[in-house]
Design an enzyme around this catalytic site. Structure first.
Site, mmCIF file in Angstrom:
data_model
loop_
_atom_site.group_PDB
_atom_site.id
_atom_site.type_symbol
_atom_site.label_atom_id
_atom_site.label_comp_id
_atom_site.label_asym_id
_atom_site.label_seq_id
_atom_site.Cartn_x
_atom_site.Cartn_y
_atom_site.Cartn_z
ATOM 1 N N LYS A 22 -41.045 -13.273 17.518
ATOM 2 C CA LYS A 22 -39.625 -13.067 17.791
ATOM 3 C C LYS A 22 -38.882 -14.086 17.078
ATOM 4 O O LYS A 22 -37.820 -13.975 16.237
ATOM 5 C CB LYS A 22 -39.404 -13.402 19.229
ATOM 6 C CG LYS A 22 -38.024 -13.678 19.660
ATOM 7 C CD LYS A 22 -37.773 -13.956 21.307
ATOM 8 C CE LYS A 22 -37.878 -15.036 21.757
ATOM 9 N NZ LYS A 22 -37.006 -16.191 21.715
ATOM 10 N N ASN A 23 -39.432 -15.250 17.190
ATOM 11 C CA ASN A 23 -38.907 -16.717 16.526
ATOM 12 C C ASN A 23 -38.773 -16.767 15.044
ATOM 13 O O ASN A 23 -38.047 -17.697 14.586
ATOM 14 C CB ASN A 23 -39.212 -17.963 17.471
ATOM 15 C CG ASN A 23 -38.605 -18.029 18.903
ATOM 16 O OD1 ASN A 23 -37.849 -17.132 19.284
ATOM 17 N ND2 ASN A 23 -39.338 -18.815 19.588
ATOM 18 N N ARG A 92 -29.593 -17.002 20.540
ATOM 19 C CA ARG A 92 -29.149 -18.131 19.849
ATOM 20 C C ARG A 92 -28.520 -17.709 18.501
ATOM 21 O O ARG A 92 -28.218 -18.754 17.812
ATOM 22 C CB ARG A 92 -29.900 -19.246 19.873
ATOM 23 C CG ARG A 92 -30.679 -19.535 21.140
ATOM 24 C CD ARG A 92 -29.846 -20.458 21.957
ATOM 25 N NE ARG A 92 -29.298 -21.619 21.673
ATOM 26 C CZ ARG A 92 -28.004 -22.209 21.993
ATOM 27 N NH1 ARG A 92 -27.600 -21.732 23.139
ATOM 28 N NH2 ARG A 92 -27.753 -23.157 21.488
ATOM 29 N N CYS A 116 -31.736 -18.372 26.841
ATOM 30 C CA CYS A 116 -32.202 -18.727 28.314
ATOM 31 C C CYS A 116 -31.620 -20.252 28.728
ATOM 32 O O CYS A 116 -30.954 -20.868 27.869
ATOM 33 C CB CYS A 116 -33.697 -18.867 28.051
ATOM 34 S SG CYS A 116 -34.749 -17.441 27.961
ATOM 35 N N ARG A 121 -28.234 -27.133 25.606
ATOM 36 C CA ARG A 121 -28.220 -26.505 24.223
ATOM 37 C C ARG A 121 -27.216 -26.403 23.447
ATOM 38 O O ARG A 121 -26.493 -25.562 23.157
ATOM 39 C CB ARG A 121 -28.864 -24.965 24.464
ATOM 40 C CG ARG A 121 -30.221 -24.914 25.316
ATOM 41 C CD ARG A 121 -30.678 -23.621 25.385
ATOM 42 N NE ARG A 121 -31.431 -23.234 24.116
ATOM 43 C CZ ARG A 121 -32.210 -22.195 23.762
ATOM 44 N NH1 ARG A 121 -32.249 -21.154 24.769
ATOM 45 N NH2 ARG A 121 -33.136 -22.019 22.641
ATOM 46 N N PRO A 122 -26.749 -27.646 23.240
ATOM 47 C CA PRO A 122 -25.303 -27.868 22.444
ATOM 48 C C PRO A 122 -25.555 -27.446 21.071
ATOM 49 O O PRO A 122 -26.724 -27.153 20.543
ATOM 50 C CB PRO A 122 -25.104 -29.350 22.512
ATOM 51 C CG PRO A 122 -26.451 -29.862 22.584
ATOM 52 C CD PRO A 122 -27.158 -29.133 23.509
ATOM 53 N N VAL A 123 -24.404 -27.185 20.282
ATOM 54 C CA VAL A 123 -24.649 -26.838 18.865
ATOM 55 C C VAL A 123 -24.150 -27.858 17.859
ATOM 56 O O VAL A 123 -24.061 -27.833 16.781
ATOM 57 C CB VAL A 123 -23.757 -25.510 18.600
ATOM 58 C CG1 VAL A 123 -24.634 -24.428 19.284
ATOM 59 C CG2 VAL A 123 -22.634 -25.457 18.959
ATOM 60 N N ASP A 305 -42.478 -23.984 24.761
ATOM 61 C CA ASP A 305 -42.242 -22.509 25.236
ATOM 62 C C ASP A 305 -43.841 -22.059 26.010
ATOM 63 O O ASP A 305 -43.487 -21.064 26.797
ATOM 64 C CB ASP A 305 -42.222 -21.388 24.079
ATOM 65 C CG ASP A 305 -40.925 -21.386 23.499
ATOM 66 O OD1 ASP A 305 -40.092 -22.134 23.965
ATOM 67 O OD2 ASP A 305 -40.552 -21.283 22.281
ATOM 68 N N ARG A 397 -36.855 -9.741 26.471
ATOM 69 C CA ARG A 397 -36.194 -10.304 25.348
ATOM 70 C C ARG A 397 -37.320 -10.949 24.305
ATOM 71 O O ARG A 397 -36.920 -11.170 23.131
ATOM 72 C CB ARG A 397 -35.553 -11.622 25.954
ATOM 73 C CG ARG A 397 -34.591 -11.500 26.404
ATOM 74 C CD ARG A 397 -33.789 -12.855 27.141
ATOM 75 N NE ARG A 397 -33.505 -13.582 25.632
ATOM 76 C CZ ARG A 397 -33.306 -14.662 25.380
ATOM 77 N NH1 ARG A 397 -33.083 -15.373 26.333
ATOM 78 N NH2 ARG A 397 -33.095 -15.277 24.279
HETATM 79 C C1 EPZ Z 1 -35.998 -22.624 19.265
HETATM 80 O O1 EPZ Z 1 -34.563 -22.852 19.878
HETATM 81 C C2 EPZ Z 1 -36.483 -21.191 19.702
HETATM 82 N N1 EPZ Z 1 -35.745 -20.285 19.792
HETATM 83 C C3 EPZ Z 1 -36.975 -21.751 21.071
HETATM 84 O O2 EPZ Z 1 -37.610 -20.737 21.689
HETATM 85 C C4 EPZ Z 1 -38.018 -22.945 21.535
HETATM 86 O O3 EPZ Z 1 -38.048 -23.224 22.748
HETATM 87 C C5 EPZ Z 1 -37.382 -24.102 20.574
HETATM 88 O O4 EPZ Z 1 -36.957 -23.651 19.026
HETATM 89 C C6 EPZ Z 1 -37.949 -25.331 20.725
HETATM 90 O O5 EPZ Z 1 -39.320 -24.715 19.952
HETATM 91 C C7 EPZ Z 1 -35.676 -19.365 18.512
HETATM 92 O O6 EPZ Z 1 -36.361 -19.896 17.597
HETATM 93 C C8 EPZ Z 1 -34.654 -18.129 18.610
HETATM 94 P P1 EPZ Z 1 -33.894 -26.509 19.095
HETATM 95 P P2 EPZ Z 1 -33.438 -23.788 19.373
HETATM 96 O O7 EPZ Z 1 -32.853 -26.444 18.197
HETATM 97 O O8 EPZ Z 1 -33.539 -23.483 17.895
HETATM 98 C C9 EPZ Z 1 -31.416 -29.820 21.304
HETATM 99 C C10 EPZ Z 1 -38.257 -19.069 23.561
HETATM 100 O O9 EPZ Z 1 -38.594 -18.829 24.815
HETATM 101 N N2 EPZ Z 1 -30.442 -29.492 20.171
HETATM 102 O O10 EPZ Z 1 -35.197 -26.895 18.431
HETATM 103 O O11 EPZ Z 1 -32.317 -23.579 20.139
HETATM 104 C C11 EPZ Z 1 -31.659 -28.805 22.172
HETATM 105 O O12 EPZ Z 1 -30.740 -28.473 23.303
HETATM 106 C C12 EPZ Z 1 -37.238 -20.044 22.936
HETATM 107 O O13 EPZ Z 1 -38.778 -18.084 22.787
HETATM 108 C C13 EPZ Z 1 -29.205 -30.398 20.164
HETATM 109 O O14 EPZ Z 1 -28.988 -31.387 20.993
HETATM 110 O O15 EPZ Z 1 -34.348 -25.112 19.716
HETATM 111 C C14 EPZ Z 1 -32.873 -28.911 22.693
HETATM 112 O O16 EPZ Z 1 -33.045 -29.902 23.622
HETATM 113 C C15 EPZ Z 1 -36.397 -20.425 24.034
HETATM 114 N N3 EPZ Z 1 -28.174 -30.072 19.403
HETATM 115 C C16 EPZ Z 1 -33.659 -29.514 21.355
HETATM 116 O O17 EPZ Z 1 -32.707 -29.872 20.484
HETATM 117 C C17 EPZ Z 1 -28.268 -28.917 18.266
HETATM 118 O O18 EPZ Z 1 -27.206 -28.659 17.847
HETATM 119 C C18 EPZ Z 1 -34.464 -28.424 20.760
HETATM 120 O O19 EPZ Z 1 -33.702 -27.515 20.377
HETATM 121 C C19 EPZ Z 1 -29.508 -28.060 18.237
HETATM 122 C C20 EPZ Z 1 -30.570 -28.467 19.261
#
Ligand code: EPZ
Length: 425
Positions: A22-23, A92, A116, A121-123, A305, A397
């Site tokens: 998926k990811n 996302r 989820c 999950r800020p951007v 995960d 999902r």
């Molecule tokens: C990806 O999410 C995966 N989703 C998630 O899979 C996975 O849990 C995660 O990476 C970590 O491995 C997809 O690939 C579609 P991150 P992503 O940006 O990209 C913080 C599943 O069950 N952060 O690495 O959203 C954030 O809040 C899932 O398949 C900021 O603070 O993860 C988190 O605490 C759910 N600001 C941390 O970083 C930002 O702008 C990691 O998030 C972006 C992220």
């Protein structure tokens, strides 16, 4: 509304080829927007997150054809268009779509992404990436509007190796003018897969698999084909199902090195593992044993995960263990729900301590996110008696068909049941 009724004390025994990731599929679909020629993707999972991402692409004028596990995307006629909250709340991907839109068209507008509820999950890191690549961002109706003012490449240093922000930076860099560099990049196998896909389309990305990615901008990307690799989290889910049920399974398609920290965890619980180039065979002991401490971390660390699955396994293992969740500050729902099975779980965020019991018992439980629901389902297989599990929609999902897969692995006693509405007088 439907729920799953799971008979306990089923034992995993069988083999399975693991579905596509998926990811990896999702960011590659967003990257298709950069390519003004046809792209063919094979071994794509048939899951709702993919369906929703394809809907976003269609809204942006991409021609999409899906047959079985093959997807054809032709973005030659694509144009920027607003993605409404209704379209973006499921996952996302809208924030990556914004990166792809501003890179290809210079403009894009999206509603904030959903996905989820496992943390805030800020951007902010995505915004930093987009702005570093010369995009002006403005708030727009529960979302963001971006206009790219200059096309130069740049050097970005990520304060945390965010998977999504690294992907967004790659999408922005490929068509930028000159060199770009991403320092502190995430190293997840899905990032490497996205780089390979983009390089196949003519991008110039170097440093694959490292935290320093260098990208030489190109004027145009061209059509390509790509086979999606197996989903390492789905693989980890079924390996855990075998571990908690005292079972054995052979999974095909998986690259063990992509799961090494989780395989190490399963080995420390006493599971026998046989690693192949593209496969893993697990044999569980009569009883798992745990006396360990693990912490979720960015790849190659222990994957967040699989944290809920790990809690399920530790619940029936002999001994006491502590898990620290360092990625998502609210990923504790499933661990909490495991208590209904009789699991001895204490939660003091960011830590979960688990003292294993010999037997769990079936219960009425509710899943509230994708991986948490999957963890409750596989843990229910090990419990005594029947479990009723709500939250099946979350499974869709990310898992093509868990009932089909578990039946193939010898656990066929799971059925769907319509849930009657209760009325309160
Ligand atoms: C990806 O999410 C995966 N989703 C998630 O899979 C996975 O849990 C995660 O990476 C970590 O491995 C997809 O690939 C579609 P991150 P992503 O940006 O990209 C913080 C599943 O069950 N952060 O690495 O959203 C954030 O809040 C899932 O398949 C900021 O603070 O993860 C988190 O605490 C759910 N600001 C941390 O970083 C930002 O702008 C990691 O998030 C972006 C992220």
């Amino acid at each position: 509304m439907e729920r799953l009724v799971i008979q306990g004390q089923q034992r995993v025994a069988g083999e399975l080829t693991v579905q596509g990731s998926k990811n990896l599929t999702l960011p590659i679909l967003c990257a298709c927007l950069l390519i003004p020629e046809p792209v063919v993707l094979t071994h794509c999972p048939r899951i709702s997150d993919v369906e929703e991402t394809l809907e976003m692409l269609r809204k942006l004028g991409v021609y999409v054809q899906q047959e079985g596990h093959t997807i054809l995307c032709d973005a030659s006629q694509a144009s920027p268009s607003g993605l409404s909250r209704e379209m973006t709340q499921g996952n996302r991907m809208s924030i990556l779509m914004l990166g792809a839109m501003v890179s290809r068209f210079g403009y894009g507008r999206i509603a904030y992404p959903g996905g989820c509820r496992i943390g805030k999950r800020p951007v902010d890191l995505h915004e930093m990436v987009l702005e570093s690549f010369g995009t002006e961002l403005e708030d727009a109706d529960d979302g963001l509007e971006g206009t790219r003012k200059q096309k130069n490449g740049c050097r970005i240093s990520l304060p945390f190796p965010s998977v999504g922000a690294t992907e967004n930076a790659l999408l922005c860099a490929c068509l930028s003018e000159g060199e770009s560099e991403i320092v502190g990049a995430a190293r997840e196998p899905e990032i490497t897969g996205l780089c390979r896909f983009l390089n196949g389309a003519g991008a110039q990305i170097r440093g694959l698999g490292t935290s320093r990615l260098q990208i030489g901008g190109v004027k145009r990307l061209h059509g390509t084909g790509y086979e999606i690799e197996a989903d390492r989290i789905v693989a980890g889910t079924y390996l855990t199902a075998a571990a908690v049920t005292g079972g054995e399974c052979q999974l095909w398609g998986v690259r063990p090195q992509q799961l090494s920290s989780y395989l190490d965890f399963l080995a420390r619980l006493g599971c026998g593992l046989h690693l192949q180039e593209q496969g893993v065979r697990l044999t569980a002991p009569l009883r798992l044993t745990s006396r360990l401490r693990v912490k979720t971390e960015p790849y190659p660390g222990f994957p967040t995960d699989l944290q809920p699955m790990a809690v399920g396994a530790l619940s029936v293992a002999e001994g006491e263990a502590e898990l620290e969740e360092s990625i998502f500050e609210r990923r504790f729902d499933a661990a909490e729900e495991m208590r209904r099975f009789g699991a001895r779980v204490q939660i003091a965020p960011p830590c979960i301590s688990v003292r294993g019991v010999r037997r769990l018992h079936g219960a009425d439980v509710t899943g509230r996110d994708l991986r948490g629901t999957a963890a409750l389902l596989i843990t229910a297989l090990a419990a005594e008696g029947e479990t009723r599990l709500e939250g099946e929609r979350y499974l869709k999902r990310g898992y093509e068909d868990m009932l089909r897969d578990l039946a193939q692995l010898g656990c066929g006693e799971i059925r769907k049941e319509a849930k009657e509405w209760q009325s309160y007088g």
